[in-house]
Design a protein around this motif. Structure first.
Motif, PDB file in Angstrom:
ATOM      1  N   PHE A 223     -28.554   8.147  79.167  1.00 41.12           N
ATOM      2  CA  PHE A 223     -29.623   9.149  79.239  1.00 41.12           C
ATOM      3  C   PHE A 223     -29.334  10.332  78.318  1.00 41.12           C
ATOM      4  CE2 PHE A 223     -30.680   7.319  83.548  1.00 41.12           C
ATOM      5  CZ  PHE A 223     -31.993   6.982  83.251  1.00 41.12           C
ATOM      6  N   TRP A 224     -28.073  10.717  78.231  1.00 42.22           N
ATOM      7  CA  TRP A 224     -27.688  11.848  77.387  1.00 42.22           C
ATOM      8  C   TRP A 224     -27.959  11.527  75.920  1.00 42.22           C
ATOM      9  CZ3 TRP A 224     -22.603  14.616  79.054  1.00 42.22           C
ATOM     10  CH2 TRP A 224     -22.569  15.893  78.524  1.00 42.22           C
ATOM     11  N   ARG A 225     -27.653  10.320  75.541  1.00 48.31           N
ATOM     12  CA  ARG A 225     -27.814   9.897  74.144  1.00 48.31           C
ATOM     13  C   ARG A 225     -29.287   9.706  73.791  1.00 48.31           C
ATOM     14  NH1 ARG A 225     -24.554   6.066  74.725  1.00 48.31           N
ATOM     15  NH2 ARG A 225     -26.025   4.409  75.125  1.00 48.31           N
TER      16      ARG A 225
ATOM     17  N   VAL B 121     -29.716  20.769  80.392  1.00 50.38           N
ATOM     18  CA  VAL B 121     -30.536  21.564  79.473  1.00 50.38           C
ATOM     19  C   VAL B 121     -31.406  20.634  78.639  1.00 50.38           C
ATOM     20  CG1 VAL B 121     -30.476  23.132  77.491  1.00 50.38           C
ATOM     21  CG2 VAL B 121     -28.958  23.529  79.445  1.00 50.38           C
ATOM     22  N   MET B 122     -30.821  19.545  78.154  1.00 47.77           N
ATOM     23  CA  MET B 122     -31.589  18.586  77.367  1.00 47.77           C
ATOM     24  C   MET B 122     -32.735  18.008  78.196  1.00 47.77           C
ATOM     25  SD  MET B 122     -30.573  14.833  76.004  1.00 47.77           S
ATOM     26  CE  MET B 122     -30.894  14.225  77.634  1.00 47.77           C
ATOM     27  N   ALA B 123     -32.432  17.613  79.430  1.00 45.86           N
ATOM     28  CA  ALA B 123     -33.462  17.039  80.294  1.00 45.86           C
ATOM     29  C   ALA B 123     -34.517  18.083  80.654  1.00 45.86           C
ATOM     30  CB  ALA B 123     -32.824  16.457  81.552  1.00 45.86           C
ATOM     31  N   SER B 124     -34.099  19.330  80.795  1.00 43.88           N
ATOM     32  CA  SER B 124     -35.062  20.402  81.081  1.00 43.88           C
ATOM     33  C   SER B 124     -36.059  20.558  79.945  1.00 43.88           C
ATOM     34  CB  SER B 124     -34.333  21.726  81.304  1.00 43.88           C
ATOM     35  OG  SER B 124     -33.568  21.675  82.465  1.00 43.88           O
TER      36      SER B 124
ATOM     37  N   VAL C 200     -28.717  25.632  71.517  1.00 46.96           N
ATOM     38  CA  VAL C 200     -28.255  25.746  70.129  1.00 46.96           C
ATOM     39  C   VAL C 200     -27.240  24.640  69.829  1.00 46.96           C
ATOM     40  CG1 VAL C 200     -26.949  27.220  68.525  1.00 46.96           C
ATOM     41  CG2 VAL C 200     -28.736  28.213  69.973  1.00 46.96           C
ATOM     42  N   MET C 201     -26.322  24.405  70.753  1.00 51.85           N
ATOM     43  CA  MET C 201     -25.308  23.368  70.555  1.00 51.85           C
ATOM     44  C   MET C 201     -25.965  22.001  70.418  1.00 51.85           C
ATOM     45  SD  MET C 201     -22.661  24.936  73.378  1.00 51.85           S
ATOM     46  CE  MET C 201     -22.076  23.345  73.890  1.00 51.85           C
ATOM     47  N   ARG C 202     -26.904  21.689  71.299  1.00 55.61           N
ATOM     48  CA  ARG C 202     -27.571  20.378  71.289  1.00 55.61           C
ATOM     49  C   ARG C 202     -28.364  20.175  69.997  1.00 55.61           C
ATOM     50  NH1 ARG C 202     -27.530  15.287  73.785  1.00 55.61           N
ATOM     51  NH2 ARG C 202     -29.500  14.350  73.235  1.00 55.61           N
ATOM     52  N   SER C 203     -28.819  21.267  69.396  1.00 56.20           N
ATOM     53  CA  SER C 203     -29.621  21.148  68.177  1.00 56.20           C
ATOM     54  C   SER C 203     -28.774  20.943  66.927  1.00 56.20           C
ATOM     55  CB  SER C 203     -30.518  22.380  68.013  1.00 56.20           C
ATOM     56  OG  SER C 203     -29.734  23.518  67.711  1.00 56.20           O
ATOM     57  N   GLY C 204     -27.464  20.805  67.112  1.00 60.23           N
ATOM     58  CA  GLY C 204     -26.606  20.461  65.986  1.00 60.23           C
ATOM     59  C   GLY C 204     -25.883  21.622  65.338  1.00 60.23           C
ATOM     60  N   ALA C 205     -25.767  22.737  66.033  1.00 63.69           N
ATOM     61  CA  ALA C 205     -25.055  23.891  65.468  1.00 63.69           C
ATOM     62  C   ALA C 205     -23.617  23.520  65.147  1.00 63.69           C
ATOM     63  CB  ALA C 205     -25.081  25.058  66.452  1.00 63.69           C
TER      64      ALA C 205
ATOM     65  N   ARG D 136     -20.133  19.343  71.985  1.00 66.78           N
ATOM     66  CA  ARG D 136     -21.119  19.551  70.923  1.00 66.78           C
ATOM     67  C   ARG D 136     -22.462  18.895  71.254  1.00 66.78           C
ATOM     68  NH1 ARG D 136     -19.015  20.195  65.745  1.00 66.78           N
ATOM     69  NH2 ARG D 136     -21.137  20.569  65.101  1.00 66.78           N
ATOM     70  N   ASP D 137     -22.453  17.962  72.210  1.00 65.24           N
ATOM     71  CA  ASP D 137     -23.705  17.329  72.623  1.00 65.24           C
ATOM     72  C   ASP D 137     -24.546  18.252  73.491  1.00 65.24           C
ATOM     73  OD1 ASP D 137     -23.250  14.964  71.265  1.00 65.24           O
ATOM     74  OD2 ASP D 137     -22.269  14.010  72.976  1.00 65.24           O
ATOM     75  N   GLY D 138     -23.979  19.401  73.855  1.00 68.37           N
ATOM     76  CA  GLY D 138     -24.703  20.316  74.723  1.00 68.37           C
ATOM     77  C   GLY D 138     -24.677  19.824  76.158  1.00 68.37           C
TER      78      GLY D 138
END
Length: 182
Positions: free
Chosen positions: A9-11, A96-99, A158-163, A90-92
């Motif tokens: 799910f994370w991926r 937060v991603m699911a939100s 920010v982390m999830r977006s590839g910072a 780094r994947d965040g």
């Protein structure tokens, strides 16, 4: 099995993960999955609750290791940064991603509110250990808690977006400067 499904799910995110993907990742046949977890939404809620418990335990451990005072907040931020720039960090944050994807809700589980509340509770422990030499106004402690909680949630986006590592470091440095004013 839940660890593999969490990774899946994370991926891929909730919407892009099919029941076939879930069957492949878990090694469990679809009828057994439905009997054990119910719907895909109920399975995802189980994954999120498990992840939330792990995430809150991580925050509690970082806070315990950080120590008291503003030095403790600075240490917590450095420990958070070490995790944030790791390969896993780094994947965040899955919550937060699911939100972002699901607007924080599944039927019968408002996971984003649950995460914010539990995270805020952990951050409040950290903030309450900041001595100022005088009685701290409860409204000020609440505002500091909300600021730090919101800041860390935003940083996870920010982390999830590839910072990159430097950007993550710079964003945390801004929080260090803020804590210095406490």
């Amino acid at each position: 099995m839940l660890e593999r499904l969490t990774s899946l799910f994370w991926r891929q995110g909730y919407g892009a993960t099919s029941m076939s993907d879930i069957v492949d990742a878990s090694g469990v046949h679809k009828p057994s999955l439905y009997r054990t977890f119910g719907t895909k939404e109920q399975l995802f809620a189980t994954v999120l609750r498990r992840y939330l418990a792990q995430r809150i335990a991580m925050f509690a451990a970082l806070i315990a290791e950080a120590g008291p005072g503003t030095r403790g907040v600075h240490r917590f931020l450095r420990l958070f940064e070490a995790d944030a720039v790791s390969a896993h960090g780094r994947d965040g944050c899955l919550l937060v991603m699911a939100s972002n994807e699901l607007r924080g809700r599944l039927p019968e589980y408002d996971f984003a509110a649950d995460y914010r509340e539990q995270m805020r509770g952990q951050i409040r422990v950290l903030v309450d250990r900041v001595p100022t030499g005088e009685e701290v106004d409860p409204a000020l402690a609440a505002a500091r808690t909300d600021l730090l909680t919101t800041y860390l949630l935003g940083l996870q986006v920010v982390m999830r977006s590839g910072a990159g590592v430097d950007e993550i470091h710079d964003r945390l440095q801004a929080m260090h400067v803020t804590v210095d004013s406490w």
